[in-house]
Design a protein around this motif. Structure first.
Motif, PDB file in Angstrom:
ATOM      1  N   UNK A  20     -35.382 -57.450  -7.070  1.00  9.66           N
ATOM      2  CA  UNK A  20     -35.472 -57.443  -5.609  1.00  9.66           C
ATOM      3  C   UNK A  20     -36.801 -58.086  -5.225  1.00  9.66           C
ATOM      4  N   UNK A  21     -36.735 -59.126  -4.411  1.00 11.44           N
ATOM      5  CA  UNK A  21     -37.925 -59.856  -3.991  1.00 11.44           C
ATOM      6  C   UNK A  21     -37.977 -59.940  -2.473  1.00 11.44           C
ATOM      7  N   UNK A  22     -39.188 -59.916  -1.944  1.00 11.30           N
ATOM      8  CA  UNK A  22     -39.357 -60.036  -0.502  1.00 11.30           C
ATOM      9  C   UNK A  22     -38.949 -61.417  -0.015  1.00 11.30           C
ATOM     10  N   UNK A  23     -39.062 -62.415  -0.887  1.00 15.79           N
ATOM     11  CA  UNK A  23     -38.652 -63.774  -0.549  1.00 15.79           C
ATOM     12  C   UNK A  23     -38.318 -64.504  -1.840  1.00 15.79           C
ATOM     13  N   UNK A  24     -37.637 -65.621  -1.704  1.00 14.29           N
ATOM     14  CA  UNK A  24     -37.225 -66.394  -2.877  1.00 14.29           C
ATOM     15  C   UNK A  24     -37.587 -67.861  -2.677  1.00 14.29           C
ATOM     16  N   UNK A  25     -38.806 -68.083  -2.208  1.00  9.43           N
ATOM     17  CA  UNK A  25     -39.268 -69.437  -1.934  1.00  9.43           C
ATOM     18  C   UNK A  25     -39.540 -70.188  -3.232  1.00  9.43           C
ATOM     19  N   UNK A  26     -39.762 -71.481  -3.110  1.00 10.86           N
ATOM     20  CA  UNK A  26     -40.078 -72.279  -4.288  1.00 10.86           C
ATOM     21  C   UNK A  26     -41.353 -71.780  -4.953  1.00 10.86           C
ATOM     22  N   UNK A  31     -43.816 -68.996  -9.568  1.00 12.78           N
ATOM     23  CA  UNK A  31     -44.582 -67.913 -10.166  1.00 12.78           C
ATOM     24  C   UNK A  31     -43.765 -67.100 -11.145  1.00 12.78           C
ATOM     25  N   UNK A  32     -42.495 -66.876 -10.811  1.00 14.14           N
ATOM     26  CA  UNK A  32     -41.624 -66.115 -11.712  1.00 14.14           C
ATOM     27  C   UNK A  32     -41.418 -66.867 -13.026  1.00 14.14           C
ATOM     28  N   UNK A  33     -41.308 -68.190 -12.956  1.00 16.93           N
ATOM     29  CA  UNK A  33     -41.158 -68.983 -14.179  1.00 16.93           C
ATOM     30  C   UNK A  33     -42.398 -68.858 -15.061  1.00 16.93           C
ATOM     31  N   UNK A 143     -48.299 -64.995  -5.675  1.00 19.20           N
ATOM     32  CA  UNK A 143     -47.247 -64.935  -4.660  1.00 19.20           C
ATOM     33  C   UNK A 143     -46.008 -64.242  -5.206  1.00 19.20           C
ATOM     34  N   UNK A 144     -45.688 -64.507  -6.465  1.00 17.90           N
ATOM     35  CA  UNK A 144     -44.553 -63.818  -7.082  1.00 17.90           C
ATOM     36  C   UNK A 144     -44.810 -62.317  -7.163  1.00 17.90           C
ATOM     37  N   UNK A 145     -45.984 -61.920  -7.644  1.00 15.29           N
ATOM     38  CA  UNK A 145     -46.292 -60.492  -7.772  1.00 15.29           C
ATOM     39  C   UNK A 145     -46.222 -59.807  -6.408  1.00 15.29           C
ATOM     40  N   UNK A 146     -46.731 -60.462  -5.378  1.00  9.59           N
ATOM     41  CA  UNK A 146     -46.677 -59.876  -4.034  1.00  9.59           C
ATOM     42  C   UNK A 146     -45.242 -59.718  -3.538  1.00  9.59           C
ATOM     43  N   UNK A 147     -44.342 -60.549  -4.046  1.00  6.12           N
ATOM     44  CA  UNK A 147     -42.951 -60.519  -3.577  1.00  6.12           C
ATOM     45  C   UNK A 147     -42.106 -59.455  -4.265  1.00  6.12           C
ATOM     46  N   UNK A 148     -42.576 -58.909  -5.390  1.00  8.66           N
ATOM     47  CA  UNK A 148     -41.778 -57.939  -6.151  1.00  8.66           C
ATOM     48  C   UNK A 148     -41.595 -56.658  -5.334  1.00  8.66           C
ATOM     49  N   UNK A 149     -40.361 -56.197  -5.257  1.00  6.03           N
ATOM     50  CA  UNK A 149     -40.025 -54.976  -4.530  1.00  6.03           C
ATOM     51  C   UNK A 149     -39.145 -54.079  -5.400  1.00  6.03           C
ATOM     52  N   UNK A 150     -39.148 -52.791  -5.081  1.00  7.59           N
ATOM     53  CA  UNK A 150     -38.221 -51.859  -5.716  1.00  7.59           C
ATOM     54  C   UNK A 150     -36.880 -51.960  -5.004  1.00  7.59           C
ATOM     55  N   UNK A 151     -35.804 -52.017  -5.765  1.00  9.94           N
ATOM     56  CA  UNK A 151     -34.476 -52.091  -5.176  1.00  9.94           C
ATOM     57  C   UNK A 151     -34.034 -50.697  -4.724  1.00  9.94           C
ATOM     58  N   UNK A 171     -37.797 -72.753 -13.456  1.00  9.61           N
ATOM     59  CA  UNK A 171     -38.716 -73.666 -14.119  1.00  9.61           C
ATOM     60  C   UNK A 171     -38.681 -75.058 -13.511  1.00  9.61           C
ATOM     61  N   UNK A 172     -37.483 -75.530 -13.191  1.00 11.65           N
ATOM     62  CA  UNK A 172     -37.363 -76.839 -12.545  1.00 11.65           C
ATOM     63  C   UNK A 172     -38.076 -76.819 -11.190  1.00 11.65           C
ATOM     64  N   UNK A 173     -37.812 -75.766 -10.408  1.00 10.32           N
ATOM     65  CA  UNK A 173     -38.460 -75.644  -9.099  1.00 10.32           C
ATOM     66  C   UNK A 173     -39.974 -75.573  -9.250  1.00 10.32           C
ATOM     67  N   UNK A 174     -40.427 -74.839 -10.276  1.00 10.92           N
ATOM     68  CA  UNK A 174     -41.857 -74.705 -10.500  1.00 10.92           C
ATOM     69  C   UNK A 174     -42.505 -76.014 -10.903  1.00 10.92           C
ATOM     70  N   UNK A 175     -41.852 -76.750 -11.793  1.00 10.77           N
ATOM     71  CA  UNK A 175     -42.411 -78.032 -12.231  1.00 10.77           C
ATOM     72  C   UNK A 175     -42.511 -78.997 -11.060  1.00 10.77           C
ATOM     73  N   UNK A 176     -41.487 -79.019 -10.216  1.00 11.71           N
ATOM     74  CA  UNK A 176     -41.514 -79.930  -9.073  1.00 11.71           C
ATOM     75  C   UNK A 176     -42.602 -79.537  -8.085  1.00 11.71           C
ATOM     76  N   UNK A 177     -42.782 -78.234  -7.873  1.00 12.49           N
ATOM     77  CA  UNK A 177     -43.847 -77.793  -6.969  1.00 12.49           C
ATOM     78  C   UNK A 177     -45.216 -78.182  -7.520  1.00 12.49           C
ATOM     79  N   UNK A 178     -45.415 -77.973  -8.821  1.00 12.59           N
ATOM     80  CA  UNK A 178     -46.705 -78.313  -9.420  1.00 12.59           C
ATOM     81  C   UNK A 178     -46.961 -79.817  -9.361  1.00 12.59           C
TER      82      UNK A 178
END
Length: 274
Positions: A20-26, A31-33, A143-151, A171-178
């Motif tokens: 469960x995440x507060x958001x699922x942005x790129x 960060x999750x990758x 940003x990923x850690x801040x988005x983590x929520x309890x379901x 990983x693809x999204x992360x590489x493109x962002x970087x």
């Protein structure tokens, strides 16, 4: 499984806390990758295959974590142990419960303070001996850690092939962002995260009946290595897009067809662990 309490292997490999995440942005996906790749931590942790996600499954905890010399009981770890880094080794055995990142901790998470970014950097570089992360990498991880929520209801869900396929997409999204941020180190680490997920998939397709699947996974991983080693950063993003399209059309389709016979199947997994 070198860091799993004896008798907990099936529980760890067959179930996980729901995501469960507060958001699922790129940025969150990036960060999750990074959070899930051992290469981020470097040193002994990377050699053992440990990532941030090994202790914090889907950003939560891991009650089955047990590493000799580092844990006192399942679900605990001494991160100031010299096993990880001599820089922070305090010559004491003082393991603590692995925290659930969905709950408030000792570090302020207000993005304006940047305290979480500084804390994450200290963990990587000093406690684990990893390479200095870039600002873009720290931004993504925090940003990923801040988005983590309890379901709601704290559900446990099964582990499926889709988990790894989704992580490869991260990983693809992360590489493109970087790459957009002119950060080759972050882009290559995101690609390393993708290769790590391919390795996790290969472990589930064990046995003589899956030779073609494992060969295809190895080939896909080698293709990613070539992409990550490209000196011309402008070529990496289009190469990744082509890789992703080919992978989804070919290898991923084949893996999905065979998932029921693989070790993603709880019954097959249980038999393999006997």
């Amino acid at each position: 499984m070198r860091w799993t309490a004896p008798g907990s292997e099936l529980a760890l490999l067959s179930a996980q806390p729901a995501t469960c995440l507060a958001s699922d942005t790129q940025l969150v996906r990036s960060g999750r990758a990074l959070f899930s790749t051992p290469t981020l931590l470097g040193g002994q942790a990377a050699k053992a295959g440990l990532s941030c996600a090994s202790c914090h499954i889907n950003g939560r905890g891991n009650p089955h974590f047990l590493l000799a010399g580092v844990s006192a009981a399942p679900g605990t770890a001494d991160v100031t142990n010299s096993f990880f880094s001599a820089a922070r080794g305090n010559a004491r055995f003082d393991p603590v419960a692995i925290p659930d990142l969905a709950k408030p901790g000792k570090v302020a998470r207000d993005p304006d303070t940047r305290a979480l970014e500084a804390f994450v950097r200290t963990l990587i570089v000093e406690e684990f001996g990893g390479q200095e992360p870039t600002p873009a990498m720290l931004d993504a991880l925090a940003t990923y850690v801040r988005a983590v929520r309890a379901c709601s209801g704290e559900p446990s869900v099964g582990r499926r092939l889709g988990d790894q396929l989704s992580a490869i997409g991260d990983g693809v999204a992360g590489a493109e962002l970087m790459l957009d941020r002119a950060d080759p180190q972050g882009a290559r680490l995101a690609i390393a995260a993708m290769r790590h997920q391919l390795g996790l998939i290969a472990e589930r397709y064990a046995g003589p009946g899956f030779g073609r699947e494992r060969a295809a996974l190895l080939g896909a991983s080698r293709e990613l290595q070539v992409i990550g080693d490209m000196p011309d950063l402008a070529r990496i993003s289009p190469a990744l897009e082509r890789w992703k399209a080919d992978f989804n059309k070919g290898v991923a389709t084949r893996l999905r067809r065979a998932e029921g016979r693989s070790l993603y199947n709880a019954e097959h997994l249980a038999r393999s662990l006997r």
